[in-house]
Design a protein around this motif. Structure first.
Motif, PDB file in Angstrom:
ATOM      1  N   GLY A 127       7.069  27.107 -34.945  1.00 26.97           N
ATOM      2  CA  GLY A 127       5.883  27.334 -35.087  1.00 26.97           C
ATOM      3  C   GLY A 127       5.507  28.162 -36.082  1.00 26.97           C
ATOM      4  N   ASP A 128       6.385  29.210 -36.219  1.00 24.36           N
ATOM      5  CA  ASP A 128       6.291  30.235 -36.515  1.00 24.36           C
ATOM      6  C   ASP A 128       6.390  31.205 -37.882  1.00 24.36           C
ATOM      7  N   GLY A 129       6.774  29.761 -38.593  1.00 21.08           N
ATOM      8  CA  GLY A 129       7.364  29.717 -40.006  1.00 21.08           C
ATOM      9  C   GLY A 129       8.443  30.079 -40.014  1.00 21.08           C
ATOM     10  N   TYR A 130       9.441  29.753 -39.178  1.00 21.24           N
ATOM     11  CA  TYR A 130      10.570  30.964 -39.013  1.00 21.24           C
ATOM     12  C   TYR A 130      11.833  29.097 -39.793  1.00 21.24           C
ATOM     13  N   ARG A 131      11.426  27.811 -39.084  1.00 14.12           N
ATOM     14  CA  ARG A 131      12.641  27.058 -39.340  1.00 14.12           C
ATOM     15  C   ARG A 131      14.160  27.183 -39.140  1.00 14.12           C
ATOM     16  N   ILE A 132      14.043  27.599 -37.839  1.00 16.91           N
ATOM     17  CA  ILE A 132      15.242  27.783 -37.393  1.00 16.91           C
ATOM     18  C   ILE A 132      16.166  26.413 -37.539  1.00 16.91           C
ATOM     19  N   GLY A 158      22.445  29.562 -37.497  1.00 10.37           N
ATOM     20  CA  GLY A 158      21.949  28.528 -36.782  1.00 10.37           C
ATOM     21  C   GLY A 158      22.972  27.857 -37.590  1.00 10.37           C
ATOM     22  N   TYR A 159      23.064  27.498 -38.562  1.00 12.69           N
ATOM     23  CA  TYR A 159      23.729  26.079 -39.327  1.00 12.69           C
ATOM     24  C   TYR A 159      25.325  25.683 -38.437  1.00 12.69           C
ATOM     25  N   PRO A 160      26.000  24.666 -38.309  1.00 14.35           N
ATOM     26  CA  PRO A 160      26.487  24.014 -37.465  1.00 14.35           C
ATOM     27  C   PRO A 160      27.949  24.289 -38.614  1.00 14.35           C
ATOM     28  N   ALA A 161      28.862  24.808 -37.847  1.00 12.26           N
ATOM     29  CA  ALA A 161      30.067  25.190 -38.955  1.00 12.26           C
ATOM     30  C   ALA A 161      30.889  25.171 -38.096  1.00 12.26           C
ATOM     31  N   MET A 162      31.882  24.188 -38.120  1.00  5.58           N
ATOM     32  CA  MET A 162      33.296  24.034 -36.881  1.00  5.58           C
ATOM     33  C   MET A 162      34.148  24.380 -37.595  1.00  5.58           C
ATOM     34  N   ASP A 163      34.549  25.435 -37.558  1.00  2.97           N
ATOM     35  CA  ASP A 163      35.947  25.873 -38.182  1.00  2.97           C
ATOM     36  C   ASP A 163      36.486  27.002 -36.381  1.00  2.97           C
ATOM     37  N   ALA A 192      18.740  34.000 -37.179  1.00  6.72           N
ATOM     38  CA  ALA A 192      18.660  33.564 -36.098  1.00  6.72           C
ATOM     39  C   ALA A 192      19.165  33.872 -34.993  1.00  6.72           C
ATOM     40  N   PHE A 193      20.796  34.060 -35.256  1.00  2.00           N
ATOM     41  CA  PHE A 193      22.307  34.196 -34.492  1.00  2.00           C
ATOM     42  C   PHE A 193      23.249  35.673 -35.307  1.00  2.00           C
ATOM     43  N   ALA A 194      22.037  36.592 -36.246  1.00  4.86           N
ATOM     44  CA  ALA A 194      22.637  37.636 -36.029  1.00  4.86           C
ATOM     45  C   ALA A 194      22.670  38.852 -35.642  1.00  4.86           C
ATOM     46  N   THR A 195      23.905  39.312 -35.749  1.00  4.28           N
ATOM     47  CA  THR A 195      23.559  41.046 -34.013  1.00  4.28           C
ATOM     48  C   THR A 195      24.270  41.590 -35.151  1.00  4.28           C
ATOM     49  N   THR A 196      24.147  42.442 -34.548  1.00  3.09           N
ATOM     50  CA  THR A 196      24.953  44.442 -35.057  1.00  3.09           C
ATOM     51  C   THR A 196      26.160  44.518 -33.870  1.00  3.09           C
ATOM     52  N   PRO A 197      27.471  45.248 -34.163  1.00  2.00           N
ATOM     53  CA  PRO A 197      28.186  45.097 -33.599  1.00  2.00           C
ATOM     54  C   PRO A 197      27.773  46.408 -32.823  1.00  2.00           C
ATOM     55  N   SER A 207      14.542  22.802 -35.810  1.00  4.54           N
ATOM     56  CA  SER A 207      14.704  22.212 -35.958  1.00  4.54           C
ATOM     57  C   SER A 207      15.605  22.174 -34.561  1.00  4.54           C
ATOM     58  N   PHE A 208      16.235  21.208 -33.415  1.00  8.43           N
ATOM     59  CA  PHE A 208      16.623  20.806 -32.655  1.00  8.43           C
ATOM     60  C   PHE A 208      17.545  19.985 -32.432  1.00  8.43           C
ATOM     61  N   HIS A 209      18.951  20.729 -32.663  1.00  5.32           N
ATOM     62  CA  HIS A 209      20.147  19.942 -33.071  1.00  5.32           C
ATOM     63  C   HIS A 209      20.689  19.592 -30.394  1.00  5.32           C
TER      64      HIS A 209
END
Ligand SMILES: Cc1ncc(C[n+]2csc(CCOP(=O)(O)OP(=O)(O)O)c2C)c(N)n1
Ligand code: SF4
Ligand code: SF4
Ligand code: SF4
Ligand SMILES: [Mg+2]
Lengths: 299, 389, 94
Positions: free
Chosen positions: B229-234, B245-250, B213-218, A80-82
Motif C-alpha cells: 500500500g506504500d507504492g513500492y509494488r513489492i 523478490g522475484y522468483p529465481a530458481m537456480d 525488497a530483499f537486498a542486503t549488504t555484507p 503481490s504475494f505468492h
C-alpha cells in the motif's frame, strides 16, 4: 515479404503502447504459461479491469497460492504475494485486516482454492471478508502435471484418474453463493469483454466476491482427452455457453463438454467482517471504542 | 522506541503465564492476532480477543492453524506486528508456514504452549518435547530464535523480547512455554510504557524505484522492509528469489539466499546468548535446564549442594540458537553436564554436539521424561550424584 | 505506398510484438471481422504469428488484444491513433 508483415515489423516499437503493459511487471515477461493456456487471457482481462476501475493501484494488492494460476501475482505490477498452496485466502485475510485501505484480490487455481484451500474459501465467504477471489478453473492440476482436481468433470482422463474421472465435481458458484458471497459470476475466456467488465464491477464492490473463469489447459487437459488445443476449448466455450444472469446457482453445475451457464448469478449487500466488528463493538463499548481501520473524519 | 501506552497494563498483577504472555504481546505492540483454540494455549488468544477492541487492533479466530499461521503473515505485510499461538497438533499444522516466514523474512512471533505428544497426547499436561520440531520441522534449511520462560513474569518479559528480536532479525521467533508455566499464577509486574523498549520494524528510507525488497549488504544481512500500500509494488514469494523478490530458481540464487537466511542469525549467535548462570565458574557438575524444568532443577541442585557437591546451574533463556561456545567454555572446568528436560532427550543432543569438539572427556547425562508432569527433583538429584562420582 | 497507408484501408489496425507471440491463434479465431491470419514466417521461438491479412476489415476493436494470453497483440482505431500522435507531437506547456 507481404506488406502486412512489414507493418507488424514496423510497428514493433509502437507496440510498447499495448495498454496492458503498465499493469505487468515487464521485467518478468514473457511468462511461463504454455501456448494456448487461458490464464494469460484472464490476466489480460484483469489488467483492463484495473485500468477501467479508476482505482489507485498503489492500494491494490494481489495474493496467489501455488500452481500455474498461482504465478499470476508475480506478473502483476502491484504489491503481490505468492503464498503457499491453498492459503492465499487466509493470507489475504490478514493483509486486509491489518491494512483495511487495501483492495485485496486473490487470484488462484481451482485446485488451490477448492481442494487444499477449500476450507478457507468457505470461511472467508461466510465471514464476508472483504476480498475479491478470482478462480481460474482449468479442471485440472496444471502445475503438477494434470492430476484430478475437485472441479474435474466425470469422464476425462487425468494422471491420477488414468481410466477417467469418476468423482463428482464441485459447482463453484453454488458453493460461493451458499457460503454467503456478495457477488458471484462465471465467465469463460471466450467472454473477454464480459469477464473484464465483471472484474471491474467486482473490484468496485465490497464483501466476499467470487468470479470463476473457465480456462483451457491444452497441455494437460484438452490434448490428453483428445479435445484439441486451447483454441478448440475456447470454441467449445463459445458454442456451448448460455448467458443466464440471476439464475439459481444450483442450476449451473458443469458436465463434461456440456452446456456452460455463464453470467452474473449473485449480487447482494452484506456487512463485511470489519464493518460487523466495528458496528458490534461500537454498540457494545460506546465511545470507548475507536472504529478500526476507519480514517478520522470519514465514515 | 518506547512502548505504546495503549497496550501496557502497568501495575502489579496476579495472573497466569498465558495471560501474562498476552499482556507482553500487547505491550510489545502486537495489534493483529490470528489464532485457533487449543489447550493449553487458548487463554492467550481469549485474553487478546477481550483486550484488543479497546487497544485498537484485530483478533480473528481462523478456521485452523494453517490459516492462522499464514493470516498473521498477511498481517505483517499489511504493516502490523503479529503473533500466533498454539500447542501440540496445532504446531504441527503450522510447519509449512514457519518455513514461509523464514523464507520471506516475515517478522512474526509464534507461541507454543507445549503439551504432551505425539498426536493428541496429553492436551492438559506439560511437556517440552517440541524443541526439535520448531528447529527442524519445516522442510529445508532455516534458522529461528526460541525463548523459554519459566514464570508468568518471564512470559511477559520474554514475549517483548521475542517481538523485538523478530523485528531485528526478520525471522520467526518462538516463545516456548509449557502447560505448567502457562497455567501457573504468580505476581507479574508490568512496568510503565516508558520503561519498555520496543524495536521498530526496519522500515526503509529508500524511495520506490531505488528500493529492492530483499537486498542486503555484507555488513547487515537483514533487508529493510516496506508494507503493501506504500507504492513500492513489492513481490514476495516462498520460491527461491533474487534481491527484488522475484522468483529465481537456480543454483546461484539458492546459494546466495539460503546461507544469508542462516547467517543473519548464525553470525550473531554471540549476541543472542541469553542464559542465567548460578555457580558455574567452579562447578564440577553443571545442570543445564530451560523453562519449567529449571524450577525443579533448582530444588535438586540445592539438595546436591547441601551434600557438599559443587553444582552449577545453566538456564537457557534463548534455546535457539544454542550457545555452543558457552558450553565449550564451561567444559574446560566442569566434569559433567546433567540435562533434565520434559522430553526423551532433545536439547541434550546439542550439548553432546557442542562437546564433540572438546578435547577433555566430559560426561553428559540426559534426564529424560515423557511429559505429563514435571520431574521429581529426586530423579535429577540422583543423576547429579551419578555425574559427580 | 507505405505499409501504413496500405493498412489504412480499414478503420483500425493491430500492433504485434512478434517475438513474444506463442501462436495460439486466439486472436485469429476470435477476431469478429476475420481480419487476421497466420504469417507464413516463424518468429524466433518458432511460432507463426498473426498478420493483418485483410486490413480493410479491421475495425480496431482490440478484441484480439483482449484475447491474447501473451500480451503480444493489440488493436486500435486509426482515429484514436491519430489523436494520440497529434497530442504527442504538440508540445504541451508544463
Ligand atoms: C502443500 C503442497 N502440496 C502440494 C503441492 C504441489 N502442487 C503445486 S500446484 C498444485 C496444484 C495446482 O492446481 P491448481 O490450483 O488448479 O492450479 P493450476 O496449476 O491448474 O493453475 C499442487 C498439488 C504444493 N506446492 N504444496
Ligand atoms: S500446464 Fe496447463 S495451466 Fe499450466 S501453463 Fe500449461 S496450459 Fe496453462
Ligand atoms: S482490432 Fe478487432 S477487427 Fe482488428 S484484428 Fe483485432 S479483433 Fe480483429
Ligand atoms: S493471441 Fe497472442 S499469442 Fe496467440 S496468436 Fe495471437 S498474438 Fe500470438
Ligand atoms: Mg487448475
Amino acid at each position: 515479404m507481404s506488406e502486412s508483415l512489414d507493418l507488424h515489423l514496423a510497428s514493433v516499437e509502437t507496440s510498447l503502447d499495448n495498454p496492458v503493459l503498465p499493469f505487468l511487471r515487464q521485467d518478468r515477461i514473457p511468462h511461463i504459461w504454455c501456448p494456448g493456456c487461458g490464464i494469460g487471457t484472464s490476466v489480460n482481462c484483469f489488467c483492463r479491469a484495473l485500468s477501467d476501475s479508476g482505482l489507485d493501484l498503489d492500494k491494490v494488492a494481489i495474493v496467489s497460492g501455488i500452481g500455474c494460476t498461482g504465478r499470476t501475482a508475480g506478473y502483476l505490477n502491484l504489491d503481490s504475494f505468492h503464498t503457499t498452496h491453498g492459503r492465499a485466502i487466509p493470507f489475504a485475510t490478514g493483509l486486509k485486516l491489518s491494512n483495511p485501505e487495501l483492495n485485496v484480490v486473490v487470484y488462484s487455481g481451482d485446485g488451490d482454492l477448492f481442494a487444499i484451500g477449500g476450507n478457507h474459501f468457505f470461511h472467508a465467504a461466510r465471514r464476508n471478508m472483504d476480498i475479491l477471489v478470482i478462480c481460474v478453473n482449468n479442471f485440472t492440476y496444471g502445475m503438477t502435471g494434470g492430476q484430478v482436481a475437485p472441479t474435474t468433470p466425470v469422464g476425462p482422463t487425468q494422471t491420477t484418474m488414468p481410466y477417467g474421472n469418476f468423482e463428482n465435481p464441485f459447482n463453484l458458484p453454488f458453493i460461493a453463493d451458499a457460503c454467503g458471497a456478495t457477488y458471484v459470476s462465471r465467465w469463460t475466456i471466450y467472454h473477454v469483454r464480459q469477464l473484464a467488465k465483471a472484474m471491474k464491477e467486482a473490484l468496485g464492490k465490497k464483501g466476499f466476491r467470487f468470479i470463476e473463469v473457465m480456462s483451457p489447459c491444452p497441455t494437460l487437459y484438452s490434448r490428453r482427452n483428445r479435445l484439441g488445443d486451447g483454441v478448440d476449448q475456447v470454441k467449445y466455450y463459445k458454442e456451448k455457453s448460455v448467458i443466464k444472469n440471476g439464475v439459481d446457482t444450483k442450476e449451473v453445475g458443469l458436465g463434461y463438454q456440456g452446456e456452460i451457464v455463464v453470467g452474473k448469478f449473485v449480487d447482494r449487500e452484506r456487512p463485511t467482517w470489519l464493518e460487523s466488528m466495528n458496528a458490534h463493538y461500537s454498540h457494545h463499548f460506546g465511545d470507548a471504542f475507536q472504529p478500526y481501520g476507519v480514517k478520522n473524519g470519514q465514515d | 522506541m518506547k512502548a505504546d501506552p495503549k497496550g501496557v497494563l502497568t501495575g502489579v498483577h496476579f495472573m497466569d503465564g498465558d495471560h501474562a504472555a498476552c499482556e507482553g504481546a500487547l505491550a510489545a505492540g502486537c495489534r493483529f492476532v490470528a489464532g485457533y483454540p487449543i489447550t493449553p494455549s487458548t487463554e492467550i488468544v481469549e485474553r487478546f480477543a477481550a483486550r484488543i477492541p479497546k487497544v485498537g487492533g484485530v483478533f480473528i479466530q481462523m478456521e485452523d492453524e494453517l490459516a492462522a499461521s499464514i493470516a498473521i503473515q498477511g498481517g505483517v505485510w499489511g504493516g502490523q506486528k503479529v503473533m500466533s499461538v498454539t500447542s501440540g497438533p496445532g504446531l504441527s499444522l503450522m510447519m509449512e508456514h514457519l518455513g514461509y516466514a523464514a523464507m520471506t523474512e516475515t517478522p512474526s512471533v509464534w507461541v507454543d504452549v507445549q503439551r504432551g505428544g505425539p498426536s493428541t497426547g496429553l492436551p492438559t499436561l506439560p511437556a517440552q518435547a517440541d524443541m526439535m520440531q520448531i528447529k527442524w520441522g519445516s522442510h529445508g534449511d532455516y534458522e529461528i530464535i526460541a525463548l523459554s520462560p519459566n514464570s508468568p513474569q518471564e512470559c511477559f518479559d520474554l514475549m517483548i523480547k521475542a517481538f523485538n528480536l523478530s523485528e531485528e532479525y526478520r525471522c520467526p521467533v518462538f516463545l516456548m512455554m509449557d502447560e505448567v508455566v502457562g497455567h501457573m499464577t504468580e505476581r507479574v509486574n508490568i512496568p510503565s510504557a516508558d520503561q519498555i523498549d520496543v524495536t521498530e520494524r526496519k522500515w526503509t528510507k529508500k524511495k520506490p524505484g531505488e528500493y529492492k525488497a530483499f537486498a542486503t549488504t555484507p555488513e547487515d544481512l537483514v533487508p529493510e522492509m516496506v508494507k503493501a500500500g506504500d507504492g513500492y509494488r513489492i513481490h514476495v514469494t516462498g520460491l527461491t528469489h533474487d534481491e527484488r523478490g522475484y522468483p529465481a530458481m537456480d543454483v546461484p540464487n539458492q546459494a546466495k539466499l539460503i546461507p544469508r537466511l542462516l547467517n543473519k542469525i548464525r553470525n550473531n549467535v554471540h549476541k543472542l546468548v541469553d542464559v542465567r548462570m548460578d555457580g558455574c565458574e567452579d562447578a564440577d557438575v553443571i545442570v543445564m535446564s530451560f523453562g519449567i524444568t529449571s524450577r525443579v532443577a533448582t530444588a535438586a541442585i540445592d539438595a546436591a549442594r547441601a551434600k557438599g557437591l559443587k553444582v552449577g546451574h545453566l538456564r537457557l533463556i534463548i534455546c535457539w540458537p544454542f550457545p555452543v561456545a558457552l558450553i565449550q567454555q564451561l567444559a574446560r572446568t566442569a566434569k559433567a553436564f546433567v540435562v533434565p528436560e520434559l522430553n526423551m532427550g532433545q536439547m541434550v543432543l546439542e550439548v553432546r554436539k557442542a562437546l564433540a569438539d572438546v578435547d577433555r572427556k566430559v560426561k553428559v547425562i540426559s534426564v529424560p521424561h515423557p511429559g505429563g508432569t514435571v520431574h521429581d527433583p529426586e530423579t535429577i538429584l540422583e543423576q547429579i550424584l551419578e555425574a559427580a562420582r | 505506398m507505405s505499409a501504413e497507408d496500405d493498412a489504412r484501408k480499414g478503420k483500425g489496425t493491430v500492433f504485434v510484438r512478434v517475438e513474444v507471440c506463442k501462436g495460439c491463434s486466439f486472436c485469429i479465431d476470435f477476431c469478429p471481422s476475420h481480419a487476421l491470419e497466420f504469417s507464413r514466417e516463424f518468429n524466433p521461438k518458432g511460432y507463426h504469428f498473426p498478420v493483418l491479412g485483410r486490413a480493410e476489415d479491421c475495425t480496431g476493436c482490440d478484441l484480439c488484444g483482449l484475447y491474447c494470453p501473451d500480451f503480444a497483440i493489440f488493436g486500435a482505431r486509426w482515429k484514436d491513433l491519430d489523436e494520440k500522435r497529434q497530442a504527442a507531437s504538440t508540445p504541451t506547456q508544463p
